[in-house]
Structures are given as C-alpha cells and as structure tokens.
Design an enzyme around this catalytic site. Structure first.
Site, mmCIF file in Angstrom:
data_model
loop_
_atom_site.group_PDB
_atom_site.id
_atom_site.type_symbol
_atom_site.label_atom_id
_atom_site.label_comp_id
_atom_site.label_asym_id
_atom_site.label_seq_id
_atom_site.Cartn_x
_atom_site.Cartn_y
_atom_site.Cartn_z
ATOM 1 N N LYS A 204 52.232 -44.122 -84.826
ATOM 2 C CA LYS A 204 51.162 -43.643 -85.705
ATOM 3 C C LYS A 204 50.389 -44.848 -86.224
ATOM 4 O O LYS A 204 50.929 -45.689 -86.941
ATOM 5 C CB LYS A 204 51.758 -42.856 -86.872
ATOM 6 C CG LYS A 204 50.700 -42.393 -87.867
ATOM 7 C CD LYS A 204 51.298 -41.511 -88.948
ATOM 8 C CE LYS A 204 50.261 -41.111 -89.965
ATOM 9 N NZ LYS A 204 50.823 -40.295 -91.032
ATOM 10 N N LYS A 263 49.430 -41.047 -82.220
ATOM 11 C CA LYS A 263 48.435 -40.521 -83.152
ATOM 12 C C LYS A 263 47.606 -41.667 -83.721
ATOM 13 O O LYS A 263 48.196 -42.665 -84.107
ATOM 14 C CB LYS A 263 49.201 -39.818 -84.277
ATOM 15 C CG LYS A 263 48.364 -39.347 -85.421
ATOM 16 C CD LYS A 263 49.249 -38.874 -86.546
ATOM 17 C CE LYS A 263 48.363 -38.541 -87.719
ATOM 18 N NZ LYS A 263 49.092 -38.264 -88.906
HETATM 19 C C1 PBG Z 1 50.471 -38.119 -93.730
HETATM 20 C C2 PBG Z 1 49.722 -37.672 -92.544
HETATM 21 C C3 PBG Z 1 48.410 -38.025 -92.197
HETATM 22 C C4 PBG Z 1 48.096 -37.255 -91.076
HETATM 23 C C5 PBG Z 1 49.218 -36.495 -90.758
HETATM 24 N N1 PBG Z 1 50.226 -36.789 -91.665
HETATM 25 C C6 PBG Z 1 47.411 -38.894 -92.859
HETATM 26 C C7 PBG Z 1 47.731 -40.270 -93.186
HETATM 27 O O1 PBG Z 1 48.671 -40.873 -92.675
HETATM 28 O O2 PBG Z 1 46.998 -40.787 -94.040
HETATM 29 C C8 PBG Z 1 46.750 -37.246 -90.413
HETATM 30 C C9 PBG Z 1 46.401 -36.036 -89.651
HETATM 31 C C10 PBG Z 1 44.950 -35.848 -89.419
HETATM 32 O O3 PBG Z 1 44.094 -36.697 -89.745
HETATM 33 O O4 PBG Z 1 44.623 -34.785 -88.882
HETATM 34 N N2 PBG Z 1 51.395 -39.057 -93.584
#
Ligand code: PBG
Length: 342
Positions: A204, A263
C-alpha cells in the site's frame, strides 16, 4: 524459424498480416487472452454512525456514506444485480485516542450477516484511521512524532477478532504496521476463528489518490496539538521503492495472508506484475477513490467515456496479473463488461 516465415512473406510482397485477427468481433473474441468476470470484483461500502440520511461520496457518484438502514437496502439491490462481494469501512461518530469501541461496526456486520447470510461475502477493513482523533492508522506516541508499531498492531488484532467474531468472512488490515498480519492470524487462531480469510493490503503506497476516501471515511491525518505527523509517510510505501513492496508482500505471505493486495492500481501496474509473478497467491488490486473520481469527473466533462475507461483500466489490471479487482465501479461491472468486452 519466425525469421524465415517473415522473410517468406517479404519475398511474396505481402505485409505481416496482424490486422487479420482484428477484422471483426468474432476473431477479436477468439484472439483474446483472457476475459474479466464480475465474479472477481469487490465493491467498497461505507457505513457511518450518526448521520440521518446517506450522502454521496464526492467524485464517486453511486458510492455512498450509508446509514445502517440504507446500507442494508444497498446490499439488497446489489445482490439483485449479481454483486455479492463487499469491502466494508466502518466510520464511528466518536473519535478517540484510546479505549476504542467497535460496537457500531460489529452491529452492522451482525445485521448484514443476519439478513443475507452466505449470499454475501463480506471483508472488513481493519484500521484505526477512522477511529483516532488525529486520523492516523495507528496509535501515536506521547511526543507526537511516531506511530507505535507494537501497540497499534495489538489494537488492530483486537479489532480484527471482534469483526471476525461478529461474522465477517474476511478481515483486511490496511494500516501498514509491521507484523500485524502474523499477529492477527495468531489472534484469530486463539479465538478459534480458523476460517476467516485474511486479505492484506500488502503493498500500500502513500498516495494522493486517497482523497475522496478520506472524506468518506473521515480519516485524513491531522497534525496539531502534540501530533506532528501530517501524512502517512512513516508507514505507507514510497512510490520509488519496488523492493520495499516486495519485502512487505513476502513477509505478509509468510505471516499467513490468504490474499495479497497492491494499492492504488493504475500508477502501480508494474508492481502488480512483478509481485504476482513472484508470489503465487491470489492478488487483488484496489482501484482507489481518486483513480475512480478522476475517471468520473473527466467523463462528466464529456472528455472520456466512463464505462469504456473503467473496462480498459480493469483489463490492464488483469493483464498485469491481478486476480481480484476492488473498485467503486464494481457495482456496474457485470453490465459494463457484458456490453464492452467483446
Ligand atoms: C485507511 C484506508 C485508506 C484507503 C483504504 N483504507 C486511506 C488511507 O490510507 O489514507 C483508501 C481507499 C481509497 O482511496 O479508495 N487506512
């Protein structure tokens, strides 16, 4: 050999005829290397405590911050349209720094499972960013300059067990703490929850493309008071580090993740390709909120065709090696794929 064949064509004065297999839908269908199925899509959902009516997520028409009631109605209509796999985000009304309470979310899980049972496959995002007053994915130290790894992981494992006990099919930790996959797996085992699928947000990246999500989940990181960190750079990955993504994925694989994820999607196609080739587990890609909003807004301006743009990007994810696609367009995937794939 290929060379000889090509020369033969040159000798008879005809070009190498690659367009023959593009000339009509029949041969184009025959030549495809894969087909996307709506069965491998997951639709994100948000359920928000303390709102009276559901609200559209900015930039994401058709995606809502649901109330408990509207959430059940949404799932019901999705099921009628053949959408059965969901990633749920719970947004509590009250933000805290400790003594987190997951009752609101566990009640929603129970309500979904009571109503829809095994017709629905439900994975629950496990994180603290919607719970903490400062919007970080873990607990912050007293100095306000570090997200604590061990304490955060323990809390995340507690949260995951509560969600699993409430009946989710899967838990999906998105926090990026070290060792949380192993700890969650171990905690689930201790609670005799050996069937809960663990989907790890393994690679991520820190991204600009989470913008609309942070409005939906009310979870933007905030500095101020003693909190000095105003972004997620100390726990999410740097776009310029494939090797870190590989290390994270290998570790989460070893610690017992069942599904691994990259992601965001579009800027990280090479990461999907390399990781899915390196680690033989089901790979998911998350086409995140900012990616989807970008398409939607350009389409609203009449600049691109929304459906066709989604299908093209999804095809790219699949070609790169993703098995599972998490997208705000999942709800429309069956129709769009039937229309536009072949
Ligand atoms: C939280 C999380 C995020 C997303 C999924 N879980 C945002 C972040 O890390 O700030 C993003 C998903 C999206 O943008 O659709 N940890």
């Amino acid at each position: 050999m290929a060379d000889c064949v090509n020369h033969a064509h040159h000798n008879i004065g005809a070009p190498i005829g690659l367009r023959r297999m593009r000339q009509n839908q029949h041969v184009r269908d025959l030549a495809r290397e894969f087909w996307l199925s709506p069965k491998q899509f997951i639709q994100p959902l948000f359920v928000v405590d303390g709102i009276k009516e559901r609200e559209v997520v900015p930039g994401l028409d058709g995606t809502y911050r649901d109330t408990p009631d509207s959430l059940l109605k949404q799932i019901e209509s999705d099921l009628k349209n053949g959408v059965s796999k969901f990633l749920l985000f719970g947004v509590p009304a009250e933000k805290r720094e400790d003594n987190f309470n997951y009752d609101f979310v566990t009640q929603q899980i129970q309500a979904i499972k009571k109503r829809f049972g095994h017709d629905v496959w439900l994975t629950m995002d496990v994180c603290l960013c919607s719970n903490t007053s400062y919007g970080h994915c873990g607990l912050i130290n007293d100095e306000g300059d570090h997200i604590l790894n061990e304490e955060s992981s323990q809390e995340l494992a507690r949260q995951a067990v509560e969600y699993a006990q409430a009946g989710v099919d899967s838990v999906a930790p998105s926090d990026m703490m070290d060792g949380r996959v192993g700890l969650i797996r171990e905690s689930l085992a201790k609670a005799k929850l050996d069937r809960t699928v663990l989907m790890s947000y393994a690679a991520k990246f820190r991204s600009q493309f989470y913008g609309p999500f942070r409005v939906a989940a009310d979870c933007a990181p905030k500095s101020g008071n003693r909190v000095q960190l105003n972004d997620r750079a100390t726990y999410q990955l740097d776009a310029a580090r494939y090797q870190d993504a590989l290390a994270c994925a290998e570790r989460d694989d070893m610690e017992g993740a069942d599904i691994l994820m990259v992601k965001p999607g579009t800027p990280y196609l090479d990461i999907i390709a390399r990781l899915s080739a390196a680690i033989p587990k089901p790979w998911a890609v998350y086409q995140v909120s900012g990616e989807c909003a970008g398409i939607n807004l350009a389409a609203r301006e009449g600049l691109i065709n929304r459906k066709a743009a989604y299908v093209e990007l999804w095809t790219g994810f699949k070609r790169a090696g993703a098995d599972i696609i998490i997208s705000y367009g999942a709800r429309d995937a069956a129709q769009w794929l039937a229309e536009l794939q072949g």
